[in-house]
Design a protein around this motif. Structure first.
Motif, PDB file in Angstrom:
ATOM      1  N   ARG A 275       0.832  -1.200   0.000  1.00 28.22           N
ATOM      2  CA  ARG A 275       0.000   0.000   0.000  1.00 28.22           C
ATOM      3  C   ARG A 275       0.875   1.263   0.000  1.00 28.22           C
ATOM      4  NH1 ARG A 275      -4.298  -1.681   4.767  1.00 28.22           N
ATOM      5  NH2 ARG A 275      -5.715  -2.929   3.464  1.00 28.22           N
ATOM      6  N   ASP A 359      -8.383  -2.579  -3.444  1.00 29.12           N
ATOM      7  CA  ASP A 359      -8.147  -3.038  -2.076  1.00 29.12           C
ATOM      8  C   ASP A 359      -9.491  -3.218  -1.370  1.00 29.12           C
ATOM      9  OD1 ASP A 359      -7.438  -3.359   0.625  1.00 29.12           O
ATOM     10  OD2 ASP A 359      -5.608  -2.179   0.341  1.00 29.12           O
ATOM     11  N   TYR A 366      -5.978   1.719  -6.167  1.00 34.53           N
ATOM     12  CA  TYR A 366      -4.771   2.549  -6.175  1.00 34.53           C
ATOM     13  C   TYR A 366      -3.668   1.809  -6.928  1.00 34.53           C
ATOM     14  CZ  TYR A 366      -3.751  -0.463  -2.113  1.00 34.53           C
ATOM     15  OH  TYR A 366      -3.583  -1.541  -1.281  1.00 34.53           O
ATOM     16  N   PRO A 368      -0.195   0.304  -6.602  1.00 31.20           N
ATOM     17  CA  PRO A 368       0.663  -0.135  -5.490  1.00 31.20           C
ATOM     18  C   PRO A 368       2.064   0.465  -5.569  1.00 31.20           C
ATOM     19  CG  PRO A 368      -0.477  -1.998  -6.482  1.00 31.20           C
ATOM     20  CD  PRO A 368      -0.678  -0.837  -7.402  1.00 31.20           C
TER      21      PRO A 368
END
Length: 514
Positions: A275, A359, A366, A368
């Motif tokens: 993340r 996620d 997003y 990564p």
């Protein structure tokens, strides 16, 4: 330094003589900076790769492997920055017509100052003996302080020039330091210019329809363009990693130091997807774990050190090298990098495809961030070989050349040797080989005196020799000789498998990493 050079030359010679590494195309006078691995070398190399692969894929439930193609769409290398930025600063000497990397010339100059400091310390240590305080000596000795100040100033200037990509300043440093060409001995240098390292070729059946493609200069991009395929088909959840072992190619102008820097080499790379915002935490963990992996081999903790990067690559926000003490100094064997989301973002931009990760815990998508661990197989091979090589003085004045290879990596795990070639001893030895060969790389040898056979096995790093003699036929026992200590123990044939397994199994090595 000269003594270290002599040791390294002996290691290179030993590698050829005992079937570890051969110059490629040797019968045609060779091909510069290209090498072939011989019968023992390929086994050692495969064992190194197996140690790395199993440590990644077996010990981590969230790491899987792939094998991507060497040829890739050329736009990939545009997206990654290799087409525009994968360059080395080169400089020519007008008198010798030889070409050098400007940064390497300056690094060698810094290394010479380091050697001067080391010599001063060594002389003082010899003079003062056990009372010697190295830290105090380095902090107070006038000559050492002068050398250190010069070294620090040069290093700072060099780092600034590299960070600024200032080619004129690199040349000026070479002139100011009065660095000469090793061949001509002159300082008649050209300007410094950039040289792209990628090999280019064509793909297609006709000249008009051919596409320019490249031999990949790294394996990482094959992971990045497949990351979403792996994530979806493997139902992977972040954080997760993808590992790969494969060939890479770089048109190195200054390829040297045997297999340390080659044009065709092999990499073991793992990209770990995390993340955003958590990348530096994972960077620290992987940095620590990778050093532990190296030290588990038992080659000496003092031979390793971290080198944190002052100049970061365009894609990174943190980077460090694990360096190993070679005969020619501390050199990088592995890099750990926090690559941010640069690569995936670039491939999304250039391909026009959405490759973000959804996620489920955050309920958002997003790009990564990535932590990379990248280790050169050939450099790792060289570090193992250099660490293992010893010319050992024996009682009585004899010398033996031995490779103290980590037992799980040794190309041959045990050799079975009949004392004589008669009286049923060869047949009994063959029975032992046939029993052990399913679990261990086992070698049979009957030629020459037993002492000479021991020496040959020492030279290729075989951990155990099993001698079959006439007593074996009577009580089913053999002599088990250990490589490093040369101790000989009488053991039952039935116990051989367990005794050898405890020392040479890869699983025992992997358990050290728990």
């Amino acid at each position: 330094m000269a003594q270290q050079d002599d040791v390294f030359k002996k290691i290179v010679s030993h590698a050829k003589e005992y079937g570890f590494v051969f110059p490629s195309s040797e019968i045609y006078d060779g091909l510069s900076a290209v090498y072939d691995y011989g019968q023992n070398g390929v086994e050692l190399k495969n064992n190194i790769k197996r140690y790395w692969w199993d440590s990644m894929t077996l010990l981590h439930e969230n790491i899987v492997g792939i094998d991507s193609a060497i040829f890739m769409h050329p736009t990939i290398w545009k997206a990654s920055g290799h087409v525009d930025a994968f360059n080395d600063p080169l400089i020519d000497n007008r008198d010798s017509k030889k070409r050098y990397r400007a940064d390497v010339l300056i690094e060698d100059q810094i290394a010479k100052i380091d050697d001067k400091i080391a010599k001063e310390v060594a002389k003082a240590a010899k003079r003062f003996g056990e009372a010697f305080d190295e830290a105090q000596f380095r902090a107070t000795n006038t000559r050492v302080l002068e050398y250190q100040a010069k070294r620090d100033a040069l290093h700072e200037r060099f780092s600034q020039a590299m960070n600024d990509n200032n080619l004129d300043e690199l040349r000026q440093i070479i002139l100011d330091e009065e660095i000469v060409c090793p061949i001509s001995g002159t300082k008649n240098w050209t300007e410094v210019r950039q040289f792209n390292l990628m090999f280019k070729t064509e793909m297609g059946s006709t000249a008009d329809g051919a596409m320019n493609v490249y031999l990949r200069p790294e394996t990482a991009q094959g992971i990045f363009v497949n990351y979403l395929n792996v994530q979806k088909t493997g139902r992977m959840r972040i954080p997760f990693g993808i590992a790969q072992i494969g060939k890479a190619f770089r048109n190195e102008i200054v390829a040297r130091q045997f297999i340390f820097r080659m044009r065709e080499f092999e990499q073991m790379e793992m990209q770990f997807f995390v993340r955003p915002g958590e990348e530096l935490k994972w960077f620290g963990q992987w940095k620590e774990w990778r050093l532990k992996w190296h030290k588990a081999l038992g080659m000496g903790d003092e031979k390793y050190r971290y080198h944190d990067h002052e100049k970061l690559a365009h894609y990174a926000n943190a980077a460090t090298d694990i360096e190993f003490r070679m005969p020619f100094g501390f050199k990088e064997v592995e890099g750990i990098h926090s690559r941010t989301n640069f690569d995936l973002s670039q491939h999304e931009k250039f391909s026009g495809k959405k490759i973000q990760y959804f996620d489920p815990e955050l309920n958002e998508s997003y790009t990564p961030y990535v932590i990379e661990t990248s280790i050169g197989v050939d450099r790792m091979f060289l570090s193992v070989l250099c660490s293992a090589y010893e010319e050992e003085q024996l009682p009585g004045g004899d010398t033996r050349t031995v490779l103290h290879l980590p037992a799980p990596l040794a190309p041959v795990k045990c050799a079975v040797l009949p004392l004589v070639r008669k009286d049923g001893l060869p047949e009994k030895a063959r029975e032992i080989v046939d029993d052990l060969k399913f679990d261990f790389a086992t070698h049979y040898e009957e030629k020459d005196a037993i002492g000479k056979r021991y020496r040959r096995q020492d030279a290729i790093g075989t951990p155990f020799c099993i001698t079959v003699d006439h007593q074996t036929l009577e009580d089913n026992t053999v002599t088990l000789r250990e490589r490093d200590s040369m101790e000989q123990t009488r053991v039952n044939i039935a116990d051989l498998h367990t005794l050898i397994h405890d020392r040479v199994s890869l699983s025992a090595l992997l358990r050290k990493l728990k």
